[in-house]
Design a protein around this motif. Sequence first.
Motif, PDB file in Angstrom:
ATOM      1  N   UNK A  81      66.015 103.635  87.430  1.00  0.00           N
ATOM      2  CA  UNK A  81      66.650 105.114  87.834  1.00  0.00           C
ATOM      3  C   UNK A  81      68.211 105.148  88.888  1.00  0.00           C
ATOM      4  N   UNK A  82      68.768 104.791  88.216  1.00  0.00           N
ATOM      5  CA  UNK A  82      70.817 105.241  87.780  1.00  0.00           C
ATOM      6  C   UNK A  82      70.825 106.276  87.816  1.00  0.00           C
ATOM      7  N   UNK A  83      71.761 107.447  87.919  1.00  0.00           N
ATOM      8  CA  UNK A  83      71.957 108.461  87.414  1.00  0.00           C
ATOM      9  C   UNK A  83      73.549 108.520  86.636  1.00  0.00           C
ATOM     10  N   UNK A  84      74.344 108.551  85.754  1.00  0.00           N
ATOM     11  CA  UNK A  84      75.185 108.507  84.912  1.00  0.00           C
ATOM     12  C   UNK A  84      75.909 108.664  86.048  1.00  0.00           C
ATOM     13  N   UNK A  85      76.409 109.595  86.674  1.00  0.00           N
ATOM     14  CA  UNK A  85      77.405 109.867  87.783  1.00  0.00           C
ATOM     15  C   UNK A  85      77.859 108.201  88.435  1.00  0.00           C
ATOM     16  N   UNK A  86      76.652 107.887  88.585  1.00  0.00           N
ATOM     17  CA  UNK A  86      76.808 106.123  89.596  1.00  0.00           C
ATOM     18  C   UNK A  86      78.066 105.584  88.693  1.00  0.00           C
ATOM     19  N   UNK A  87      77.551 105.498  86.874  1.00  0.00           N
ATOM     20  CA  UNK A  87      77.808 104.658  85.846  1.00  0.00           C
ATOM     21  C   UNK A  87      79.557 105.560  85.434  1.00  0.00           C
ATOM     22  N   UNK A  88      79.959 106.235  85.571  1.00  0.00           N
ATOM     23  CA  UNK A  88      80.592 106.808  85.432  1.00  0.00           C
ATOM     24  C   UNK A  88      81.813 106.281  86.275  1.00  0.00           C
ATOM     25  N   UNK A  89      81.245 107.084  87.396  1.00  0.00           N
ATOM     26  CA  UNK A  89      82.242 106.479  88.977  1.00  0.00           C
ATOM     27  C   UNK A  89      82.684 104.666  88.722  1.00  0.00           C
ATOM     28  N   UNK A  90      81.689 104.067  88.406  1.00  0.00           N
ATOM     29  CA  UNK A  90      82.278 101.710  88.266  1.00  0.00           C
ATOM     30  C   UNK A  90      82.661 102.432  87.395  1.00  0.00           C
ATOM     31  N   UNK A  91      82.361 102.397  85.971  1.00  0.00           N
ATOM     32  CA  UNK A  91      83.392 102.551  85.215  1.00  0.00           C
ATOM     33  C   UNK A  91      85.230 102.889  85.435  1.00  0.00           C
ATOM     34  N   UNK A  92      85.604 104.187  85.872  1.00  0.00           N
ATOM     35  CA  UNK A  92      86.431 104.778  86.511  1.00  0.00           C
ATOM     36  C   UNK A  92      87.184 103.800  87.554  1.00  0.00           C
ATOM     37  N   UNK A  93      86.459 103.004  88.845  1.00  0.00           N
ATOM     38  CA  UNK A  93      87.468 101.944  89.070  1.00  0.00           C
ATOM     39  C   UNK A  93      88.002 100.757  88.752  1.00  0.00           C
ATOM     40  N   UNK A  94      87.514 100.630  87.617  1.00  0.00           N
ATOM     41  CA  UNK A  94      88.147  99.847  87.328  1.00  0.00           C
ATOM     42  C   UNK A  94      89.297  99.929  85.743  1.00  0.00           C
ATOM     43  N   UNK A  95      89.702 100.913  85.918  1.00  0.00           N
ATOM     44  CA  UNK A  95      90.610 102.635  84.968  1.00  0.00           C
ATOM     45  C   UNK A  95      90.347 102.123  83.663  1.00  0.00           C
ATOM     46  N   UNK A  96      89.176 102.033  83.308  1.00  0.00           N
ATOM     47  CA  UNK A  96      88.557 102.073  81.244  1.00  0.00           C
ATOM     48  C   UNK A  96      87.749 103.304  80.721  1.00  0.00           C
ATOM     49  N   UNK A  97      87.745 103.444  79.921  1.00  0.00           N
ATOM     50  CA  UNK A  97      87.259 104.304  79.410  1.00  0.00           C
ATOM     51  C   UNK A  97      86.021 104.058  78.416  1.00  0.00           C
ATOM     52  N   UNK A  98      84.547 104.494  78.932  1.00  0.00           N
ATOM     53  CA  UNK A  98      83.617 104.315  78.033  1.00  0.00           C
ATOM     54  C   UNK A  98      84.421 104.416  76.616  1.00  0.00           C
ATOM     55  N   UNK A  99      84.644 104.662  76.122  1.00  0.00           N
ATOM     56  CA  UNK A  99      84.499 104.441  74.616  1.00  0.00           C
ATOM     57  C   UNK A  99      85.272 103.417  74.520  1.00  0.00           C
ATOM     58  N   UNK A 100      86.156 102.129  74.834  1.00  0.00           N
ATOM     59  CA  UNK A 100      86.837 101.494  74.724  1.00  0.00           C
ATOM     60  C   UNK A 100      85.840 100.277  75.610  1.00  0.00           C
ATOM     61  N   UNK A 101      84.459 100.239  76.160  1.00  0.00           N
ATOM     62  CA  UNK A 101      83.649  99.126  76.118  1.00  0.00           C
ATOM     63  C   UNK A 101      83.002  98.649  75.618  1.00  0.00           C
ATOM     64  N   UNK A 102      83.222  97.107  75.493  1.00  0.00           N
ATOM     65  CA  UNK A 102      82.350  96.993  74.041  1.00  0.00           C
ATOM     66  C   UNK A 102      80.961  96.144  74.769  1.00  0.00           C
ATOM     67  N   UNK A 103      81.038  96.171  75.895  1.00  0.00           N
ATOM     68  CA  UNK A 103      79.456  95.910  76.233  1.00  0.00           C
ATOM     69  C   UNK A 103      79.573  96.016  78.139  1.00  0.00           C
ATOM     70  N   UNK A 104      79.119  96.421  78.694  1.00  0.00           N
ATOM     71  CA  UNK A 104      78.191  97.039  80.092  1.00  0.00           C
ATOM     72  C   UNK A 104      77.312  96.577  80.755  1.00  0.00           C
ATOM     73  N   UNK A 105      77.042  96.242  81.493  1.00  0.00           N
ATOM     74  CA  UNK A 105      75.402  95.054  82.039  1.00  0.00           C
ATOM     75  C   UNK A 105      75.851  95.383  83.705  1.00  0.00           C
ATOM     76  N   UNK A 106      74.625  95.736  84.231  1.00  0.00           N
ATOM     77  CA  UNK A 106      73.956  95.866  85.291  1.00  0.00           C
ATOM     78  C   UNK A 106      73.501  94.577  85.879  1.00  0.00           C
TER      79      UNK A 106
END
Length: 235
Positions: A181-206
């Motif tokens: 029950x998470x929004x894609x916006x939350x995920x993108x915000x968490x990714x942006x905090x790290x300075x990474x891009x989604x296409x460069x992430x091999x694994x991201x886990x909750x």
Amino acid sequence: MELIYRTIIVFLAGYVFLRMTGKKAVSQMHTFDLLYIFVLTNIISTPVEVNDLGKAIIYGAILVILYKILIRLSLNNKLRWIIYESPTVLIRNGDIDRTGLKKVRMPMNELLSHLRVQGYTDTQNIDLAVMEETGSISVIPKSEYRPIQPNDLNLKVKKEYVPIPLIMDGQIIYHNLKYLQLEQGWLMNEVEKTGEKVENIILATYLENGKLFIDNDVIKKHKGDPYYYNPGEDS
């Protein structure tokens, strides 16, 4: 073009048949599981060479039905031991069962190899080793040699939490986001905090604490550190 067309049809038909069969036939295989795969493979590959596409699909469907019937019969306790082979004891109470080894035609060095794979080096420490009907070997160590469990020390441990993948190989796992029950916006915000891009992430886990763990495709260099030694010329 006809060869390509026929190959695609055969491949898709085989895929559908295996999906109908279920996971069991392609995991730990019993004798008739393996026979089923061999026969089905031969049937569905025939049209690639000869002009029997329709017949091959019909034969394949009949074989799937026959296999499903055998699986159903194997649920009966009386018939199970006819369809499946019985497990064979290889070691009991630290003593090697030579009769069992002879029955399964396993040399001693192969038995020792199987034990080493499971982390056991001394047969005297084994309470029971059995070759299951699937061909795998189950090993139960003697009580004094088994790993210590929290229950042995009267310790209470919290329930195990399995990190839930939200990004794999640069792609967002939308159904896991929906499950949490998470929004894609939350995920993108968490990714942006790290300075990474989604296409460069091999694994991201909750994680259990509600945070996002990110493993990118960058490998840190540890030149000269013996704990990070790489075998071969690339060390």
